[in-house]
Design a protein around this motif. Structure first.
Motif, PDB file in Angstrom:
ATOM      1  N   ASN A 123      15.655  36.068  25.837  1.00  0.00           N
ATOM      2  CA  ASN A 123      14.902  36.720  24.774  1.00  0.00           C
ATOM      3  C   ASN A 123      14.724  38.245  24.859  1.00  0.00           C
ATOM      4  N   TYR A 124      14.440  38.718  23.662  1.00  0.00           N
ATOM      5  CA  TYR A 124      14.193  40.250  23.728  1.00  0.00           C
ATOM      6  C   TYR A 124      13.402  40.761  22.496  1.00  0.00           C
ATOM      7  N   GLU A 125      12.868  42.005  22.553  1.00  0.00           N
ATOM      8  CA  GLU A 125      12.264  42.453  21.511  1.00  0.00           C
ATOM      9  C   GLU A 125      12.679  43.894  21.609  1.00  0.00           C
ATOM     10  N   ASP A 126      12.866  44.623  20.524  1.00  0.00           N
ATOM     11  CA  ASP A 126      13.556  45.879  20.172  1.00  0.00           C
ATOM     12  C   ASP A 126      12.577  46.432  19.340  1.00  0.00           C
ATOM     13  N   ILE A 134      10.247  44.843  14.176  1.00  0.00           N
ATOM     14  CA  ILE A 134      11.200  44.570  15.534  1.00  0.00           C
ATOM     15  C   ILE A 134      12.394  43.649  15.351  1.00  0.00           C
ATOM     16  N   TRP A 135      13.457  43.922  15.922  1.00  0.00           N
ATOM     17  CA  TRP A 135      14.482  43.243  15.976  1.00  0.00           C
ATOM     18  C   TRP A 135      13.972  42.110  17.422  1.00  0.00           C
ATOM     19  N   TRP A 136      14.103  40.824  17.401  1.00  0.00           N
ATOM     20  CA  TRP A 136      13.871  39.970  18.162  1.00  0.00           C
ATOM     21  C   TRP A 136      14.614  38.597  18.319  1.00  0.00           C
ATOM     22  N   GLN A 137      14.526  37.883  19.337  1.00  0.00           N
ATOM     23  CA  GLN A 137      15.120  36.549  19.287  1.00  0.00           C
ATOM     24  C   GLN A 137      13.960  35.465  19.033  1.00  0.00           C
ATOM     25  N   ASP A 138      14.079  34.705  17.791  1.00  0.00           N
ATOM     26  CA  ASP A 138      12.926  33.756  17.877  1.00  0.00           C
ATOM     27  C   ASP A 138      12.964  32.594  18.206  1.00  0.00           C
ATOM     28  N   ALA A 191      17.570  32.654  17.457  1.00  0.00           N
ATOM     29  CA  ALA A 191      18.346  33.326  16.361  1.00  0.00           C
ATOM     30  C   ALA A 191      17.740  34.689  16.305  1.00  0.00           C
ATOM     31  N   ASN A 192      18.514  35.794  16.217  1.00  0.00           N
ATOM     32  CA  ASN A 192      18.197  37.147  16.031  1.00  0.00           C
ATOM     33  C   ASN A 192      17.652  37.335  14.656  1.00  0.00           C
ATOM     34  N   LYS A 206       6.568  37.995   8.918  1.00  0.00           N
ATOM     35  CA  LYS A 206       7.576  37.780   7.872  1.00  0.00           C
ATOM     36  C   LYS A 206       9.026  38.199   8.240  1.00  0.00           C
ATOM     37  N   SER A 207       9.813  37.815   7.962  1.00  0.00           N
ATOM     38  CA  SER A 207      11.144  38.191   8.078  1.00  0.00           C
ATOM     39  C   SER A 207      11.352  39.243   7.076  1.00  0.00           C
ATOM     40  N   VAL A 208      12.028  40.423   7.513  1.00  0.00           N
ATOM     41  CA  VAL A 208      12.092  41.539   6.598  1.00  0.00           C
ATOM     42  C   VAL A 208      13.708  41.939   6.845  1.00  0.00           C
ATOM     43  N   ASP A 209      13.868  43.319   6.006  1.00  0.00           N
ATOM     44  CA  ASP A 209      15.110  43.886   6.165  1.00  0.00           C
ATOM     45  C   ASP A 209      15.118  44.948   7.384  1.00  0.00           C
ATOM     46  N   ASP A 210      16.296  45.370   7.775  1.00  0.00           N
ATOM     47  CA  ASP A 210      16.100  46.227   9.084  1.00  0.00           C
ATOM     48  C   ASP A 210      15.955  47.705   8.531  1.00  0.00           C
ATOM     49  N   GLU A 211      16.039  48.042   7.233  1.00  0.00           N
ATOM     50  CA  GLU A 211      15.501  49.265   6.570  1.00  0.00           C
ATOM     51  C   GLU A 211      14.228  49.511   6.471  1.00  0.00           C
ATOM     52  N   ASP A 212      13.203  48.394   6.603  1.00  0.00           N
ATOM     53  CA  ASP A 212      12.047  48.622   6.859  1.00  0.00           C
ATOM     54  C   ASP A 212      11.547  49.150   8.119  1.00  0.00           C
TER      55      ASP A 212
END
Length: 102
Positions: free
Chosen positions: A53-56, A73-77, A81-82, A91-97
Motif C-alpha cells: 500500500n502506498y500514498e503519493d 494523491i495517487w494511492w492503492q485503494d 487498485a491504483n 472521489k476519484s479524479v483525473d491526475d491533471e487535478d
C-alpha cells in the motif's frame, strides 16, 4: 490521509521554489522513509505504507507563488487498485487535478 496531508502542508510553509524545497527536504524525507522526487511541475512524496500500500502526495506551486500540498494523491485503494483520489471530497479524479487542487 488528512493528518499526513496536514503534516506535509506544514513542511511547505515559507517556500516558493520547488527546487529549494527539494534541496532542503530530500535527506529529511529519506530519513522518514518518504521518497522525494523533483519533477518539472511538482514534487512527488511517495510514502510506502505496508503490504504494497502506498500514498503519493504532491507539492505544487500555487497561483500566488507559494507551495502547497495537493488534495489529490495517487494511492492503492482497499481493493488493491491504483487510483487518483481527492482526500477531501473522497472521489476519484483525473491526475491533471494534482496541479490545480490545493
Amino acid at each position: 490521509m488528512r493528518k499526513r496531508h496536514a503534516f506535509l502542508s506544514e513542511t511547505v510553509k515559507g517556500y516558493t521554489s520547488l527546487e529549494e524545497y527539494a534541496r532542503d527536504k530530500e535527506e529529511w524525507f529519506a530519513i522518514l522513509g518518504i521518497a522525494l522526487t523533483l519533477g518539472d511541475d511538482c514534487i512527488s512524496l511517495y510514502n510506502y505504507i505496508e503490504y504494497n500500500n502506498y500514498e503519493d502526495y504532491y507539492v505544487v506551486p500555487t497561483a500566488d507563488g507559494r507551495l502547497a500540498v495537493s488534495h489529490v494523491i495517487w494511492w492503492q485503494d482497499p481493493y488493491c487498485a491504483n487510483d487518483v483520489f481527492n482526500i477531501f471530497t473522497e472521489k476519484s479524479v483525473d491526475d491533471e487535478d494534482i496541479l490545480t487542487t490545493y
